[in-house]
Design a protein around this motif. Sequence first.
Motif, mmCIF file in Angstrom:
data_model
loop_
_atom_site.group_PDB
_atom_site.id
_atom_site.type_symbol
_atom_site.label_atom_id
_atom_site.label_comp_id
_atom_site.label_asym_id
_atom_site.label_seq_id
_atom_site.Cartn_x
_atom_site.Cartn_y
_atom_site.Cartn_z
ATOM 1 N N LEU A 114 -50.357 11.708 2.040
ATOM 2 C CA LEU A 114 -50.899 12.970 1.977
ATOM 3 C C LEU A 114 -50.584 13.735 2.939
ATOM 4 O O LEU A 114 -50.141 15.464 2.761
ATOM 5 N N LEU A 115 -50.249 13.114 4.136
ATOM 6 C CA LEU A 115 -49.847 14.402 5.905
ATOM 7 C C LEU A 115 -47.783 14.623 4.946
ATOM 8 O O LEU A 115 -47.385 15.745 5.638
ATOM 9 N N ALA A 116 -47.011 13.668 4.995
ATOM 10 C CA ALA A 116 -45.964 13.495 4.422
ATOM 11 C C ALA A 116 -45.673 14.453 3.559
ATOM 12 O O ALA A 116 -45.100 15.764 2.976
ATOM 13 N N THR A 117 -46.883 14.920 2.045
ATOM 14 C CA THR A 117 -46.833 16.207 1.200
ATOM 15 C C THR A 117 -47.747 17.418 1.588
ATOM 16 O O THR A 117 -46.175 18.574 1.845
ATOM 17 N N VAL A 118 -47.913 18.037 2.942
ATOM 18 C CA VAL A 118 -48.474 19.098 3.149
ATOM 19 C C VAL A 118 -47.666 19.531 3.657
ATOM 20 O O VAL A 118 -46.931 20.317 4.184
ATOM 21 N N LEU A 119 -46.932 18.456 4.909
ATOM 22 C CA LEU A 119 -45.891 19.222 5.706
ATOM 23 C C LEU A 119 -44.162 19.022 4.869
ATOM 24 O O LEU A 119 -43.498 19.988 4.955
ATOM 25 N N THR A 120 -44.317 18.537 4.053
ATOM 26 C CA THR A 120 -42.834 18.621 3.208
ATOM 27 C C THR A 120 -42.825 20.404 2.580
ATOM 28 O O THR A 120 -41.623 20.619 2.414
ATOM 29 N N ALA A 148 -30.094 18.475 7.801
ATOM 30 C CA ALA A 148 -31.424 18.354 6.883
ATOM 31 C C ALA A 148 -30.735 17.708 5.481
ATOM 32 O O ALA A 148 -32.459 17.109 5.882
ATOM 33 N N ILE A 149 -30.235 17.330 4.889
ATOM 34 C CA ILE A 149 -30.211 16.802 3.905
ATOM 35 C C ILE A 149 -29.573 15.514 3.983
ATOM 36 O O ILE A 149 -29.101 14.863 3.306
ATOM 37 N N ALA A 150 -28.770 15.016 5.192
ATOM 38 C CA ALA A 150 -27.498 14.283 5.794
ATOM 39 C C ALA A 150 -28.779 12.959 5.490
ATOM 40 O O ALA A 150 -28.315 11.333 5.240
ATOM 41 N N SER A 151 -29.983 12.681 5.689
ATOM 42 C CA SER A 151 -31.035 11.740 5.956
ATOM 43 C C SER A 151 -30.738 10.904 4.494
ATOM 44 O O SER A 151 -30.869 9.353 3.829
ATOM 45 N N LEU A 152 -30.190 11.709 3.488
ATOM 46 C CA LEU A 152 -29.942 11.219 1.796
ATOM 47 C C LEU A 152 -29.428 10.153 1.504
ATOM 48 O O LEU A 152 -29.212 9.303 1.081
ATOM 49 N N LEU A 173 -40.299 11.704 6.721
ATOM 50 C CA LEU A 173 -40.108 12.759 6.536
ATOM 51 C C LEU A 173 -39.072 12.998 6.072
ATOM 52 O O LEU A 173 -37.581 14.210 5.376
ATOM 53 N N THR A 174 -38.169 11.929 6.588
ATOM 54 C CA THR A 174 -36.785 12.065 6.599
ATOM 55 C C THR A 174 -36.194 11.766 4.963
ATOM 56 O O THR A 174 -35.088 11.967 5.096
ATOM 57 N N TRP A 175 -37.191 10.962 4.434
ATOM 58 C CA TRP A 175 -37.019 10.849 2.950
ATOM 59 C C TRP A 175 -37.465 12.147 1.982
ATOM 60 O O TRP A 175 -36.801 12.140 1.036
#
Length: 279
Positions: free
Chosen positions: A81-87, A112-116, A149-151
């Motif tokens: 839920l925290l990841a959802t809100v922040l994302t 920003a997308i490098a972690s993919l 969040l990196t994901w």
Amino acid sequence: MRTANGRRPFSFYVLTAVFVLFVLFLYGPMTAIYILSFQGPTGGLTFPMRGFSLHWFEALFGQERTGDFAGAFERSLILALLATVLTLVISLSAGLAFRKRFVGASVVFYMAIASLVMPGVFVGLGIAIVLQILKLTPVWWLTGLGAHLTWTLPFGLLIMFAIFNRFNRAYEEAARDLGASSWRTLTEVTIPILAPGLIGVALFGFTLSYDEFPRSVLTVGAKNTLPLEVFAMTNTVTTPSVFALGTLTTAVSFLIISAALASIVVIQRRRSGKAGGGR
């Protein structure tokens, strides 16, 4: 697609067969787990089934339960839920910001997308090493959230950029011509129009965080999240209760996905109804 005589071309049936085989390849193994989770009290981890019951689901919550399933589920749910809100918030803000070019925009985007493309276990390892250097103890809701969040963020950003590429800014200009402020335009025009896409971003954020394993194993500390608890159970539990846990977690995932899709359908129907009423 149909031919001139109203029949579907042969290629349609070939592609349909390929799609069906693909779905069976994806969900076939999981179907076996779902079935085995309904074994009788004397059932084992393999076929044939010995009876049919809800015994192993009851074992997850009863006195004979193994592991901290309830606590792990609660932690995974809070993290998701925290990841959802922040994302959602960060992706929307980035989408609004990137509508105008600024110095270093390309660098910021690719960073920003490098972690993919980075293996998740190395991301978690890097965070764990930094915590060790700083002599800090991992806190599951804080360090785990940073790792998740990196994901989730790169997916949210990519989806949001695609949504804004199709967004017609004439609606915002019309609202401003009618005297709406920037904040009112955002909250009453832009966000409602983007609502289906925002639901999609939230769904990605939740599901990717809810079942994330590689980035969690070294960052959540001593308390397991649900994927870590399931992994631990596969090494210590020799009863179908591990299958029951897999069935329950999958049911929760499908329930959330169904709710998100239903919300999108409701929004689209309301829009169609308003458009039809205005004619």
